[in-house]
Design an enzyme around this catalytic site. Structure first.
Site, short mmCIF file in Angstrom:
data_model
loop_
_atom_site.label_atom_id
_atom_site.label_comp_id
_atom_site.label_asym_id
_atom_site.label_seq_id
_atom_site.Cartn_x
_atom_site.Cartn_y
_atom_site.Cartn_z
N GLY A 84 -57.52 -80.89 -69.57
CA GLY A 84 -58.81 -80.80 -70.22
C GLY A 84 -59.65 -79.69 -69.63
N GLY A 136 -63.92 -78.21 -69.86
CA GLY A 136 -65.26 -78.39 -70.40
C GLY A 136 -66.23 -77.40 -69.83
CB SER A 164 -68.82 -79.15 -65.44
OG SER A 164 -67.90 -80.13 -65.84
CE LYS A 202 -59.00 -73.38 -66.97
NZ LYS A 202 -57.85 -72.46 -66.76
CE LYS A 212 -65.46 -83.37 -64.12
NZ LYS A 212 -66.85 -83.87 -64.38
CG ASP A 257 -73.57 -86.62 -71.50
OD1 ASP A 257 -73.80 -86.73 -72.71
OD2 ASP A 257 -72.79 -85.77 -71.03
#
Length: 985
Positions: A686, A688, A690, A692, A707, A815
């Site tokens: 994934g 995003g 902020s 990988k 992350k 969020d």
């Protein structure tokens, strides 16, 4: 000798270690309750009395139990009737536990009971009519349970009752007139129950000892009875969120002790009654969201009000000058009315105004210079009026200001120099006026500014270099002005910039180098200026850019191939001087209008270039050049890829352990070096905004998710230098501080974090089924049958309930969305991604206004988007959207909805077509009833008013009831108990 000692021992009296009868009763009570937190550990049989046990209070002379307080101990089980065997027991408090089942009729055997608090439990069934048989009962609180049915007729004969609170239950029928017989009452609170439509009983006017009357959201209709004026001791009257109609009775002006009157969100008409000067203790009057007319009485404005909320009415007339005379007026909100005339020019001079919102009215005249005379004004909102004149010079000295919205008025003149540089301001909105002059260099002092909105004015001159000092700036909109000169080089230092809109000005020069630093840029609009030079290749590296408009300029050269990397919803490069061939991806009819008006630009699209032989030859030359350049790029790229792979391989093999810092939050069976060896592109699962996310399979066969946060640059505010290699820290600290201390089965587990000077890693438990959003909206969505979806909803609700109610201080996620709910191998749900989470203020007032909105489109609560104030109810709204996603199978925002979002689409479709057109067709119809009930919970969670939304603890209770054996066929919708309607009903 030994025989003598033995005889002496046998002849001496033995000590008696036996628990008295009351202790034995309590021991039996202990065995009937579940006690997961060992709150009753001190209840043991080694004592002779229970007087020293936790939660027990005794009468000292007699050593008999008089009070039991086990509030907030998490005990569970049915109400222990054995407590009524304690003859001197006067008080029972089991507040905020998990007492379940029904409240037994034999509670009337607690003959000496004076205080009974069972609020926030799981009690069901009807209210026991035998409660009225308790002769000494003074305090009865059954708030936040699931009692249903009507209020028993016996409740009209309590002999000594002073307080009764039945808030947040499922009571129906109408509010009974016989409650007017309990003349000893000091507090009557029946709010938030789904009563049948009914009037306020005039008999309540007989409760002459009443001090608090709360009937909020009780489905009340008809007029407010005049008899309420008899309640001379009343201090708090709340009749909000009903369907009351008619005028406000003049008898309310006889409530000489009243401090607070709340009548908002009804259908009241007429004028405010005369006689408010009698209410000398009144501090708050909220009659908002009604249909009142006329003017505000002068006598009302002379009262020492702390809060006056009369917004969203149908007031017509002027705001009287006397409102400025109130000595302690600090909050004045009159937005969304039809008020006219000018403001009192001494408004704020006699009172310490903090919040002033007069938006969406028809005010005229100048803005009073006295608004911030006391130096405490924080929010100044006057948008959508007809104010004229200039912005007062005095406001440039109002250092307390945080939000200013003066857009869409008729203001003119130059903005005071100091106004640009207010030190605490984070929103400055001046759009839609006739303001002139330059953007002052003093703007460098506005260090907290995140939104600068000055479009549609007459500003001129250069954009000053000091704009680059605003490190928190996220939106800069200055379109349709007369700004000139080139963009300052410093503008590339705005690392948080999300929107840059400068279209329709007179800007010139080339785009500044370094725009690749705008990693968060979502919209770039420089259309209709005089910008020249080439389009920088670096624009193609702006990964989140989806709106690019550079039309109507003097840009030359070719269209950069790198633009193909972008995922654009809007692209417009028309009417420039671009030339050469289009990149292959743009040779489509859908892009033709994006390139019109560039005479030298060629592509296989009608209207882009002439087909002369010269142009064709030039096209062949360009084709050969492109092939050569592409081959060279592939070769150089291959060499670079091999070099970096080889360097990373050597770095991993010869790693300097001293450079890494490991912080673990659980016992680990792996080291950071095992993680680092496997962080390659083949393991990416994934990516995003902020960073990988990698899947790493450890040597023991266990998988973890890692992350890796994006690298970035950090600006030194004082020197203006850019410090290379400093890792962008957004969300890292919040994630570590939040997840590092949380232990809950429905919150994703953070194993550890690893940091160096230029890298940050977060290591989580691995979720094999990914995120709920990815699974639900992919081709695999059909795998999620209703039982699985229900399990996911309950798991996620319990995780959020833990954050809101069990963490100290409580945590607001900010969020909540389907992509932040992860699923394990058994489809158990975990709430994840705490990068923007915040702790609630210890004062219990929620979070202060945020400088920017956190969250995702379609999930953001309406009050958060407008006020920037966030509470736990903002999370409840977002969770309600997730429920609607699971029930409908649709995205929160979809082109199918037009300008609506999922919430509005569901409400509209339910009204117009029925529930069958809302439910996900992939779901088995045998679960239609349960699905519909969960749908109604989702609608309750997404109520426009935060006060109407349940707490997450209550959401969990309602969901569990649906899944229980006794399946209820009704559920609260918008605060009312409604059946789930089918098309064929």
């Amino acid at each position: 000798m030994l025989l003598l000692l033995l005889l002496l021992f046998l002849s001496s009296p033995l000590p008696i270690l036996s628990l008295n009868q009351e202790g034995l009763y309590l021991q039996r009570v202990k065995h009937t309750l579940s006690d997961p937190d060992a709150a009753l550990a001190s209840w043991n049989d080694r004592d002779d009395t229970p007087c020293n046990w936790a939660g027990i209070t005794c009468d000292a002379p007699t050593a008999t139990v008089t009070s039991i307080d086990l509030s907030n101990t998490n005990i569970a089980g049915p109400f222990p009737s054995l407590l009524c065997h304690l003859q001197n027991l006067t008080s029972i408090s089991l507040y905020n536990d998990s007492i379940n089942s029904t409240l037994p009729l034999d509670i009337s055997t607690c003959r000496n009971l004076q205080h009974l608090d069972l609020a926030q439990n799981l009690l069901t069934g009807t209210l026991p009519h035998t409660l009225a048989d308790l002769p000494d009962l003074k305090y009865l609180d059954l708030t936040g349970n699931n009692f249903s049915g009507e209020i028993p007729a016996s409740f009209g004969r309590f002999p000594k009752l002073e307080v009764i609170s039945l808030v947040y239950n499922l009571l129906d029928g109408t509010i009974p007139a016989f409650l007017g017989n309990v003349t000893s009452l000091k507090m009557l609170n029946l709010s938030y129950n789904p009563f049948f439509p009914g009037r306020i009983p005039p008999e309540l006017g007989n409760l002459t000892n009443l001090e608090i009357l709360w009937l909020t959201e009780c489905n009340l209709v008809g007029p407010i009875p005049d008899s309420l004026g008899n309640l001379k001791k009343l201090t708090d009257l709340d009749l909000a969120l009903n369907n009351l109609e008619g005028p406000i009775p003049s008898s309310l002006t006889e409530l000489t002790s009243v401090v607070q009157i709340e009548l908002y969100n009804n259908t009241l008409t007429g004028e405010l009654p005369r006689g408010f000067s009698n209410l000398t203790k009144l501090r708050l009057l909220d009659a908002s969201m009604n249909q009142l007319s006329g003017t505000i009485p002068d006598e009302l404005t002379r009262l020492p009000l702390e809060s006056l909320n009369l917004y969203e009415n149908l007031f017509e007339g002027t705001l009287p000058g006397s409102i400025a005379e109130s000595p302690v007026l600090y909050e004045l909100r009159l937005f969304s009315n039809r008020l006219t005339g000018s403001l009192p020019q001494n408004l704020g001079s006699n009172s310490p105004l903090k919040w002033l919102d007069l938006s969406t009215n028809q005010f005229t005249g100048d803005i009073p210079a006295s608004l911030c005379e006391k130096g405490e004004l924080e929010e100044l909102l006057m948008l959508y009026n007809s104010f004229t004149g200039s912005i007062p010079e005095s406001l440039s000295e109002c250092r307390s200001l945080t939000r200013v919205r003066l857009s869409n008025n008729n203001l003119s003149g130059e903005v005071p120099v100091g106004f640009w540089g207010l030190p605490h301001i984070h929103l400055l909105e001046l759009s839609g006026n006739s303001l002139s002059g330059n953007i002052a260099k003093t703007i460098a002092s506005a260090a907290n500014l995140s939104m600068l909105l000055i479009s549609k004015n007459k500003f001129e001159g250069n954009i000053v270099e000091e704009i680059g000092f605003l490190s928190n700036l996220e939106q800069f909109s200055a379109s349709e002005n007369k700004l000139s000169g080139s963009l300052p080089d410093s503008i590339v230092n705005l690392l948080q910039l999300g929107i840059l809109d400068l279209h329709s000005n007179q800007l010139s020069g080339e785009l500044p180098p370094g725009i690749q630093s705008w990693k968060k840029l979502n919209e770039l609009n420089l259309a209709n200026n005089q910008i020249s030079g080439k389009i920088p290749d670096q624009i193609g590296s702006l990964s989140v850019l989806n709106y690019l408009d550079l039309s109507g300029n003097r840009l030359s050269g070719s269209v950069p191939v790198s633009l193909q990397n972008l995922k654009l919803n809007q692209l417009n490069l028309s009417n420039n001087d671009l030339s050469g061939d289009l990149p292959p991806m743009f040779v489509k009819e859908m892009y033709r209008s994006s390139f019109l008006g560039n005479l030298g630009l060629c592509g296989d699209l009608a209207g882009l270039c002439d087909s002369t032989s010269e142009d064709k030859n030039r096209g062949y030359v360009w084709l050969l050049r492109c092939i050569f350049i592409l081959a060279a790029l592939v070769f150089v790229g291959g060499v670079a890829w091999f070099y970096f792979k080889y360097r990373d391989f050597n770095k991993a093999r010869a790693f300097d352990k001293s450079k890494w810092t490991l912080m673990s939050f659980h016992k680990l069976g792996f080291s950071e070096y095992e993680i680092l060896d496997l962080l390659d592109e083949d393991n990416v699962i994934g990516s995003g905004a902020s960073g990988k996310v990698y899947k790493v399979v450890l040597g023991n066969g266990e998988a973890v998710a890692v992350k890796k946060l994006w690298g970035g640059v950090k600006k030194d505010i004082q020197t203006g230098d850019i410090e290379k290699g400093q890792v962008h820290d957004d969300g890292f600290q919040a994630e570590v501080e939040t997840l590092g201390k949380i232990r809950h089965k429905n919150i994703v587990k953070l194993w550890c974090c690893c940091t160096t000077r230029d890298c940050k890693l977060l290591v989580y438990e691995y979720m094999p089924n990914g995120s709920l959003g990815d699974l639900l909206h992919s081709s695999k969505g059909g795998l999620l049958d209703w039982p699985t979806r229900y399990k996911i909803i309950v798991d996620a609700a319990e995780g959020l309930s833990y954050l809101h109610h069990d963490c100290v201080p409580p945590i607001v996620h900010r969020d909540v969305k389907a992509n932040n709910i992860l699923l394990d191998g058994d489809f158990g749900a975990r709430v994840a991604d705490f990068g923007v989470a915040k702790a609630v203020d210890s004062t219990g007032k929620g979070l202060k206004s945020m400088s920017v909105i956190a969250g995702s489109r379609g999930y953001i609560a309406p009050e958060y988007a407008y006020t920037l104030r966030v509470t736990e109810k903002s999370d409840t709204y977002s969770f309600g959207v997730v429920i609607l996603e699971l029930v409908t199978g649709k995205l929160p925002v979809d082109p199918e909805f037009g300008e609506k979002d999922l919430v509005k689409w569901v409400c509209t479709t339910l009204d117009q077509k029925g529930v069958d057109h809302v439910l996900d067709p992939r779901l088995d119809t045998c679960f239609k009833e349960e699905t519909c009930m969960v749908l109604n919970i989702g609608l309750l969670c997404t109520s426009p008013l935060p006060i109407n939304r349940p707490t997450m603890r209550r959401v969990v209770k309602m969901l569990l009831e649906i899944g229980g054996d006794n399946l209820s066929k009704t559920v609260k919708k918008d605060g009312k108990l409604t059946p789930c309607y089918y098309d064929d009903a």
